[in-house]
Design a protein around this motif. Sequence first.
Motif, PDB file in Angstrom:
ATOM      1  N   LEU A 199      28.786  40.915  67.163  1.00 32.85           N
ATOM      2  CA  LEU A 199      29.990  41.309  66.435  1.00 32.85           C
ATOM      3  C   LEU A 199      29.940  42.809  66.141  1.00 32.85           C
ATOM      4  CD1 LEU A 199      30.223  38.322  63.903  1.00 32.85           C
ATOM      5  CD2 LEU A 199      31.348  38.557  66.128  1.00 32.85           C
ATOM      6  N   SER A 200      31.026  43.344  65.644  1.00 36.04           N
ATOM      7  CA  SER A 200      31.119  44.775  65.373  1.00 36.04           C
ATOM      8  C   SER A 200      30.472  45.120  64.022  1.00 36.04           C
ATOM      9  CB  SER A 200      32.584  45.219  65.359  1.00 36.04           C
ATOM     10  OG  SER A 200      32.719  46.519  64.828  1.00 36.04           O
ATOM     11  N   PRO A 201      29.494  46.044  63.995  1.00 30.56           N
ATOM     12  CA  PRO A 201      28.891  46.452  62.721  1.00 30.56           C
ATOM     13  C   PRO A 201      29.907  47.069  61.764  1.00 30.56           C
ATOM     14  CG  PRO A 201      27.527  47.164  64.562  1.00 30.56           C
ATOM     15  CD  PRO A 201      28.821  46.673  65.147  1.00 30.56           C
ATOM     16  N   SER A 202      30.863  47.828  62.302  1.00 29.52           N
ATOM     17  CA  SER A 202      31.869  48.445  61.435  1.00 29.52           C
ATOM     18  C   SER A 202      32.743  47.391  60.776  1.00 29.52           C
ATOM     19  CB  SER A 202      32.730  49.427  62.234  1.00 29.52           C
ATOM     20  OG  SER A 202      33.379  48.790  63.311  1.00 29.52           O
ATOM     21  N   VAL A 203      33.098  46.343  61.525  1.00 31.05           N
ATOM     22  CA  VAL A 203      33.878  45.251  60.940  1.00 31.05           C
ATOM     23  C   VAL A 203      33.052  44.520  59.890  1.00 31.05           C
ATOM     24  CG1 VAL A 203      35.031  43.054  61.412  1.00 31.05           C
ATOM     25  CG2 VAL A 203      35.299  44.959  63.003  1.00 31.05           C
ATOM     26  N   ALA A 204      31.741  44.372  60.140  1.00 31.13           N
ATOM     27  CA  ALA A 204      30.874  43.714  59.166  1.00 31.13           C
ATOM     28  C   ALA A 204      30.853  44.484  57.852  1.00 31.13           C
ATOM     29  CB  ALA A 204      29.460  43.577  59.729  1.00 31.13           C
ATOM     30  N   LEU A 205      30.823  45.810  57.928  1.00 31.09           N
ATOM     31  CA  LEU A 205      30.849  46.622  56.710  1.00 31.09           C
ATOM     32  C   LEU A 205      32.170  46.455  55.968  1.00 31.09           C
ATOM     33  CD1 LEU A 205      29.170  49.937  57.966  1.00 31.09           C
ATOM     34  CD2 LEU A 205      28.221  48.287  56.344  1.00 31.09           C
ATOM     35  N   VAL A 206      33.273  46.473  56.721  1.00 37.52           N
ATOM     36  CA  VAL A 206      34.587  46.319  56.090  1.00 37.52           C
ATOM     37  C   VAL A 206      34.727  44.936  55.461  1.00 37.52           C
ATOM     38  CG1 VAL A 206      37.074  46.219  56.502  1.00 37.52           C
ATOM     39  CG2 VAL A 206      35.695  48.000  57.609  1.00 37.52           C
ATOM     40  N   SER A 207      34.322  43.910  56.193  1.00 37.17           N
ATOM     41  CA  SER A 207      34.460  42.544  55.663  1.00 37.17           C
ATOM     42  C   SER A 207      33.513  42.310  54.498  1.00 37.17           C
ATOM     43  CB  SER A 207      34.214  41.515  56.770  1.00 37.17           C
ATOM     44  OG  SER A 207      32.910  41.641  57.301  1.00 37.17           O
ATOM     45  N   SER A 208      32.340  42.958  54.524  1.00 36.57           N
ATOM     46  CA  SER A 208      31.414  42.851  53.398  1.00 36.57           C
ATOM     47  C   SER A 208      32.028  43.451  52.135  1.00 36.57           C
ATOM     48  CB  SER A 208      30.103  43.565  53.740  1.00 36.57           C
ATOM     49  OG  SER A 208      29.287  43.702  52.597  1.00 36.57           O
ATOM     50  N   GLY A 209      32.589  44.662  52.270  1.00 34.93           N
ATOM     51  CA  GLY A 209      33.216  45.300  51.113  1.00 34.93           C
ATOM     52  C   GLY A 209      34.440  44.555  50.628  1.00 34.93           C
ATOM     53  N   THR A 210      35.280  44.127  51.566  1.00 40.40           N
ATOM     54  CA  THR A 210      36.496  43.390  51.196  1.00 40.40           C
ATOM     55  C   THR A 210      36.146  42.061  50.551  1.00 40.40           C
ATOM     56  OG1 THR A 210      37.608  44.391  53.110  1.00 40.40           O
ATOM     57  CG2 THR A 210      38.687  42.513  52.054  1.00 40.40           C
ATOM     58  N   GLY A 211      35.152  41.374  51.110  1.00 40.65           N
ATOM     59  CA  GLY A 211      34.734  40.091  50.550  1.00 40.65           C
ATOM     60  C   GLY A 211      34.169  40.242  49.153  1.00 40.65           C
ATOM     61  N   THR A 212      33.409  41.310  48.931  1.00 48.92           N
ATOM     62  CA  THR A 212      32.854  41.556  47.592  1.00 48.92           C
ATOM     63  C   THR A 212      33.961  41.803  46.567  1.00 48.92           C
ATOM     64  OG1 THR A 212      30.803  42.470  48.499  1.00 48.92           O
ATOM     65  CG2 THR A 212      31.350  43.058  46.232  1.00 48.92           C
ATOM     66  N   LEU A 213      34.966  42.585  46.945  1.00 48.94           N
ATOM     67  CA  LEU A 213      36.087  42.836  46.026  1.00 48.94           C
ATOM     68  C   LEU A 213      36.833  41.541  45.716  1.00 48.94           C
ATOM     69  CD1 LEU A 213      37.506  46.184  47.504  1.00 48.94           C
ATOM     70  CD2 LEU A 213      36.102  45.884  45.448  1.00 48.94           C
ATOM     71  N   ALA A 214      37.016  40.693  46.729  1.00 47.78           N
ATOM     72  CA  ALA A 214      37.669  39.399  46.504  1.00 47.78           C
ATOM     73  C   ALA A 214      36.833  38.526  45.577  1.00 47.78           C
ATOM     74  CB  ALA A 214      37.900  38.693  47.843  1.00 47.78           C
ATOM     75  N   TYR A 215      35.517  38.553  45.777  1.00 48.16           N
ATOM     76  CA  TYR A 215      34.604  37.776  44.931  1.00 48.16           C
ATOM     77  C   TYR A 215      34.692  38.225  43.474  1.00 48.16           C
ATOM     78  CZ  TYR A 215      30.206  35.908  43.119  1.00 48.16           C
ATOM     79  OH  TYR A 215      29.257  35.247  42.374  1.00 48.16           O
ATOM     80  N   LEU A 216      34.697  39.539  43.258  1.00 50.67           N
ATOM     81  CA  LEU A 216      34.801  40.064  41.894  1.00 50.67           C
ATOM     82  C   LEU A 216      36.119  39.650  41.246  1.00 50.67           C
ATOM     83  CD1 LEU A 216      33.388  43.686  42.407  1.00 50.67           C
ATOM     84  CD2 LEU A 216      32.215  41.720  41.382  1.00 50.67           C
ATOM     85  N   ALA A 217      37.191  39.608  42.037  1.00 51.35           N
ATOM     86  CA  ALA A 217      38.493  39.217  41.501  1.00 51.35           C
ATOM     87  C   ALA A 217      38.510  37.733  41.131  1.00 51.35           C
ATOM     88  CB  ALA A 217      39.588  39.529  42.512  1.00 51.35           C
ATOM     89  N   ILE A 218      37.966  36.882  42.011  1.00 51.11           N
ATOM     90  CA  ILE A 218      37.990  35.437  41.773  1.00 51.11           C
ATOM     91  C   ILE A 218      37.099  35.053  40.595  1.00 51.11           C
ATOM     92  CG2 ILE A 218      37.284  33.222  42.774  1.00 51.11           C
ATOM     93  CD1 ILE A 218      38.290  34.315  45.480  1.00 51.11           C
ATOM     94  N   THR A 219      35.975  35.736  40.446  1.00 53.86           N
ATOM     95  CA  THR A 219      35.095  35.458  39.299  1.00 53.86           C
ATOM     96  C   THR A 219      35.525  36.235  38.057  1.00 53.86           C
ATOM     97  OG1 THR A 219      33.543  37.178  40.055  1.00 53.86           O
ATOM     98  CG2 THR A 219      33.113  34.917  40.759  1.00 53.86           C
ATOM     99  N   ARG A 220      36.700  36.845  38.135  1.00 48.73           N
ATOM    100  CA  ARG A 220      37.320  37.564  37.013  1.00 48.73           C
ATOM    101  C   ARG A 220      36.437  38.682  36.481  1.00 48.73           C
ATOM    102  NH1 ARG A 220      38.441  32.298  33.511  1.00 48.73           N
ATOM    103  NH2 ARG A 220      36.485  31.770  34.544  1.00 48.73           N
ATOM    104  N   GLY A 221      35.732  39.336  37.382  1.00 52.40           N
ATOM    105  CA  GLY A 221      34.893  40.470  37.016  1.00 52.40           C
ATOM    106  C   GLY A 221      33.757  40.121  36.081  1.00 52.40           C
ATOM    107  N   LYS A 222      33.276  38.885  36.140  1.00 56.07           N
ATOM    108  CA  LYS A 222      32.233  38.446  35.211  1.00 56.07           C
ATOM    109  C   LYS A 222      30.855  38.329  35.849  1.00 56.07           C
ATOM    110  CE  LYS A 222      35.325  35.973  32.051  1.00 56.07           C
ATOM    111  NZ  LYS A 222      35.593  34.707  31.335  1.00 56.07           N
ATOM    112  N   ILE A 223      30.777  38.453  37.198  1.00 56.30           N
ATOM    113  CA  ILE A 223      29.484  38.331  37.873  1.00 56.30           C
ATOM    114  C   ILE A 223      29.249  39.568  38.738  1.00 56.30           C
ATOM    115  CG2 ILE A 223      28.047  36.954  39.410  1.00 56.30           C
ATOM    116  CD1 ILE A 223      29.718  34.531  38.762  1.00 56.30           C
ATOM    117  N   PRO A 224      28.235  40.364  38.450  1.00 58.03           N
ATOM    118  CA  PRO A 224      27.956  41.573  39.240  1.00 58.03           C
ATOM    119  C   PRO A 224      27.150  41.247  40.500  1.00 58.03           C
ATOM    120  CG  PRO A 224      26.421  41.447  37.428  1.00 58.03           C
ATOM    121  CD  PRO A 224      27.335  40.263  37.280  1.00 58.03           C
ATOM    122  N   ALA A 225      27.807  40.692  41.510  1.00 58.96           N
ATOM    123  CA  ALA A 225      27.117  40.286  42.733  1.00 58.96           C
ATOM    124  C   ALA A 225      27.740  40.969  43.944  1.00 58.96           C
ATOM    125  CB  ALA A 225      27.181  38.764  42.900  1.00 58.96           C
TER     126      ALA A 225
END
Length: 462
Positions: A43-69
Amino acid sequence: MTQKNAVLGIHDIPAKHKWLVLSLQHLFAMFGATILVPFLTGLSPSVALVSSGTGTLAYLAITRGKIPAYLGSSFAFIYPIVEVSKSSGVAGAMVGSFFAGLVYGIIALLISLFGLKWLMNILPPVVVGPVIIVIGLGLASTAIDMAMYLPGKEENIYSLHHFIVALVTLGITIIASIYFKGFFSLLPILFGIIGGYLFALTQGIVDTSGIQAEWASLASSSSVGDFFGNLFQMPEFVIPFVDFSPLDVFSWKIVFFMMPFALVTITEHTGDQMVLSKVVGKNFLKEPGLNFSILGDGVATMIASMLGGPPNTTYGENIGVLAITRVYSVFVIGGAAVIAIFFGFIGMVTAVISSIPPAVMGGVSILLFGIIASSGLRMLIDNQVDLGEKRNLIISSVILVIGVGGAMIKAGNVEVAGMALAAIIGIVLNLILPGREKSQGNGNMFKAPELDDQQEDRDGAA
């Protein structure tokens, strides 16, 4: 509320002059492992970086900013992505990843309705431990092939030269793991890749043509606008209904092959949440709840599948950063996610990653995949699973042989094979064999961490 001994609490905003540095720490911690997964899966490393960052932001939103992961590329899905890609291409692997993400959502819903006990019953340590061992051992041949053979050849051609580069890389990684202290002890993969890469340069096995092309493009810029136009490049996204039709590549074979791997990563995710709760001093399994945490992980995986990136999971390396720095701010985590997305659009970053020789990645992988297998063994030990009990011995033995041996069941267009089949059979054996309580060991795998009384009082006051 400020956590016990915290330099920055979960909702504290860092000073501007510190924010970038603190976020870069998390980026460096996840970088080596996150780019290794797409490197191994094609797979593309650049896409992995983008999806990692985007996924983390989505995770923070879903957990309502309560879990620093922070969420990075998951190693558990390397094998299924590679296998599915052989027959159905990257598009097929992305469809399978999407359905694996759906498993997270289903598990999150069931936890909301019925609590955690049912999950403990179907995924005791005697099942999860051997499955994790199978994941590590199943990837062993991939690491050795990358380390030992000439790259780009249709048939394996042994190369002592490349194997020496792999062994040097492995040695640097081991030294960094054992002897480096503090924050640097969290970056053995990154140090191993950098050290191995520099050694490979001296051996003349690094193809730097891509880097040279990027540099020439930047040097030829005639204006500031032209420079930035050459600096930033669109990652090679693989987007459903744009680059492919999911209906054309969908098959139940892919779904049944990839979905069981989500059960293993969900268990690992739960363990990460337990460790994170102890580090921060808040019981994240209760608030915001493991259901929201698992849902966030699943959504991050589904987002990655719609971009062409590998599935995401919470990263132990970044939990280690939290433990050392005592900076628990979700704004720092979010900053790291934004930087990762930014890096994904820089062509020079992609060129450098693409130039890393397979021998270097193979050397790092020898240790990483061994650690995965060893972590499964550690799960059995930590939970005091008694393999003297015939029930436990039978379940673990069957999982290991079926998983490592590559057994499969085919029925029409449906195929369940290898690790997935081993996980399913392990779950079934655990449910039907008598004496199920013997498979729980000390029963601590899904127990929420106990916090000190003062901390609980502070949580209640907040």
